[in-house]
Design a protein around this motif. Structure first.
Motif, PDB file in Angstrom:
ATOM      1  N   ASP A   1       1.033   0.855  -5.293  1.00 47.72           N
ATOM      2  CA  ASP A   1      -0.170   1.187  -6.059  1.00 47.72           C
ATOM      3  C   ASP A   1      -0.885   2.410  -5.489  1.00 47.72           C
ATOM      4  OD1 ASP A   1      -0.954  -2.346  -6.355  1.00 47.72           O
ATOM      5  OD2 ASP A   1       0.312  -1.069  -7.623  1.00 47.72           O
TER       6      ASP A   1
ATOM      7  N   ARG B   1      -2.331  -6.480  -0.343  1.00 51.32           N
ATOM      8  CA  ARG B   1      -2.838  -7.814  -0.701  1.00 51.32           C
ATOM      9  C   ARG B   1      -4.359  -7.879  -0.799  1.00 51.32           C
ATOM     10  NH1 ARG B   1       1.672  -9.188   2.423  1.00 51.32           N
ATOM     11  NH2 ARG B   1       0.460  -9.315   4.336  1.00 51.32           N
ATOM     12  N   GLN B   2      -5.044  -6.788  -0.429  1.00 54.73           N
ATOM     13  CA  GLN B   2      -6.487  -6.759  -0.654  1.00 54.73           C
ATOM     14  C   GLN B   2      -6.799  -6.381  -2.090  1.00 54.73           C
ATOM     15  OE1 GLN B   2      -7.974  -4.076   2.473  1.00 54.73           O
ATOM     16  NE2 GLN B   2      -8.826  -5.864   3.532  1.00 54.73           N
ATOM     17  N   SER B   3      -8.064  -6.514  -2.457  1.00 53.70           N
ATOM     18  CA  SER B   3      -8.524  -6.156  -3.804  1.00 53.70           C
ATOM     19  C   SER B   3      -9.320  -4.860  -3.748  1.00 53.70           C
ATOM     20  CB  SER B   3      -9.414  -7.262  -4.370  1.00 53.70           C
ATOM     21  OG  SER B   3      -8.732  -8.485  -4.400  1.00 53.70           O
TER      22      SER B   3
ATOM     23  N   LYS C   1      -9.634  -2.838 -11.846  1.00 60.73           N
ATOM     24  CA  LYS C   1      -9.462  -3.633 -10.624  1.00 60.73           C
ATOM     25  C   LYS C   1      -7.987  -3.871 -10.350  1.00 60.73           C
ATOM     26  CE  LYS C   1     -13.835  -6.084 -11.250  1.00 60.73           C
ATOM     27  NZ  LYS C   1     -14.499  -7.387 -11.459  1.00 60.73           N
ATOM     28  N   ILE C   2      -7.655  -3.902  -9.070  1.00 61.65           N
ATOM     29  CA  ILE C   2      -6.313  -4.256  -8.634  1.00 61.65           C
ATOM     30  C   ILE C   2      -6.451  -5.424  -7.664  1.00 61.65           C
ATOM     31  CG2 ILE C   2      -4.150  -3.468  -7.616  1.00 61.65           C
ATOM     32  CD1 ILE C   2      -5.045  -0.597  -8.097  1.00 61.65           C
ATOM     33  N   GLN C   3      -5.725  -6.515  -7.970  1.00 62.09           N
ATOM     34  CA  GLN C   3      -5.818  -7.704  -7.129  1.00 62.09           C
ATOM     35  C   GLN C   3      -4.559  -8.544  -7.293  1.00 62.09           C
ATOM     36  OE1 GLN C   3      -9.146 -10.245  -8.119  1.00 62.09           O
ATOM     37  NE2 GLN C   3      -8.813 -11.578  -6.376  1.00 62.09           N
ATOM     38  N   PRO C   4      -3.728  -8.667  -6.258  1.00 63.31           N
ATOM     39  CA  PRO C   4      -3.767  -7.996  -4.962  1.00 63.31           C
ATOM     40  C   PRO C   4      -3.017  -6.665  -5.009  1.00 63.31           C
ATOM     41  CG  PRO C   4      -1.981  -9.572  -4.980  1.00 63.31           C
ATOM     42  CD  PRO C   4      -2.618  -9.630  -6.346  1.00 63.31           C
ATOM     43  N   ALA C   5      -3.404  -5.744  -4.148  1.00 63.04           N
ATOM     44  CA  ALA C   5      -2.760  -4.423  -4.141  1.00 63.04           C
ATOM     45  C   ALA C   5      -1.412  -4.462  -3.439  1.00 63.04           C
ATOM     46  CB  ALA C   5      -3.669  -3.403  -3.456  1.00 63.04           C
TER      47      ALA C   5
ATOM     48  N   ARG D   1      -1.594  -7.942 -11.957  1.00 63.85           N
ATOM     49  CA  ARG D   1      -2.439  -7.539 -10.833  1.00 63.85           C
ATOM     50  C   ARG D   1      -3.551  -6.581 -11.219  1.00 63.85           C
ATOM     51  NH1 ARG D   1      -0.530  -4.519  -7.468  1.00 63.85           N
ATOM     52  NH2 ARG D   1       1.259  -3.685  -8.617  1.00 63.85           N
TER      53      ARG D   1
ATOM     54  N   ALA E   1     -11.701  -2.045  -6.557  1.00 67.18           N
ATOM     55  CA  ALA E   1     -12.236  -1.761  -7.896  1.00 67.18           C
ATOM     56  C   ALA E   1     -12.670  -0.315  -7.964  1.00 67.18           C
ATOM     57  CB  ALA E   1     -13.408  -2.684  -8.218  1.00 67.18           C
TER      58      ALA E   1
END
Lengths: 115, 110
Positions: free
Chosen positions: A86, A16-18, A78-82, A64, A20
């Motif tokens: 992933d 759930r964190q981001s 970028k991945i948001q949220p992880a 995401r 880059a």
């Protein structure tokens, strides 16, 4: 000739964190790619840029994942949220043209671990 | 792009030639055959590519059959540093979004 540069080399985040990732392609290369490589599998294409335009993002999970290549040089993914799934190595590659006669040159990737 | 088939693993003795096969029976006339390798913890490294003719460079030779349905990558004198996963990929002339399969894991043994 300098190769494709990627950073960071490793990243550990909680779900759930981001996060880059950054890529600097070989100078003058018009085409840039992001690949995802899950352990034990071959790399899978996520997105392809030609200069600063998207050529193919059909395999990018757009809910995401996002990517940009401003000014047609560097790129960020970028991945948001992880999510846990992933966890993978994210590879950047570049090529002088988008033609089949031009090899892709890969960076050494960013290894992402999602806990 | 053509579907490629490779053996999952191969062994080779150090100093001997390593011959890695690839089947690409569905390849079309305008598709290149590319070979890459990936050493642990590194990105894929370009080795060689060809269209119809055999090719040779400082790393390897590529032999493409006349009907283009298969090819062989030859590492003439394998060293321990050649231990890696080798990928054979078919790629159309007008794009280069490479689709990787599982490749062949080559182990060079002393």
């Amino acid at each position: 000739e300098a190769g494709v540069a990627q950073s960071p080399r490793y990243k550990i985040i909680e779900k759930r964190q981001s996060v880059a990732f950054w890529c600097n392609p070989i100078s003058g290369h018009a085409t840039l790619y992001w690949y995802q490589q899950i352990l034990g599998q071959g790399p899978k294409l996520l997105i392809q840029f030609q200069n600063n335009g998207v050529v193919d993002d059909s395999q990018l999970p757009k809910d995401r994942f996002s990517a940009e290549r401003l000014k047609g040089v560097d790129s960020t993914l970028k991945i948001q949220p992880a999510k846990l799934e992933d966890s993978a190595v994210y590879l950047c590659a570049s090529s002088p043209t988008g033609q089949g006669s031009s090899p892709l040159h890969f960076g050494n990737g960013t290894r992402l671990t999602v806990t | 792009d053509a579907k490629t088939t490779q053996p999952p693993s191969m062994d080779c003795a150090e100093g001997r030639a390593a011959n890695l096969p690839c089947n690409h029976s569905t390849i079309s006339g305008n598709e290149y055959v590319y070979w890459y390798r990936q050493i642990h913890s590194q990105g894929p490294q370009y080795i060689i590519h060809g269209l119809k003719n055999n090719e040779t460079n400082e790393m390897a030779s590529l032999i493409i059959t006349e009907d283009r349905k298969s090819s062989t990558l030859i590492l003439p004198h394998a060293t321990l540093r050649d231990t890696a996963v080798y990928y054979c990929i078919g790629l159309k002339y007008n794009n280069n979004d490479m689709r990787f399969g599982a490749g062949t894991r080559l182990t060079v043994k002393p």
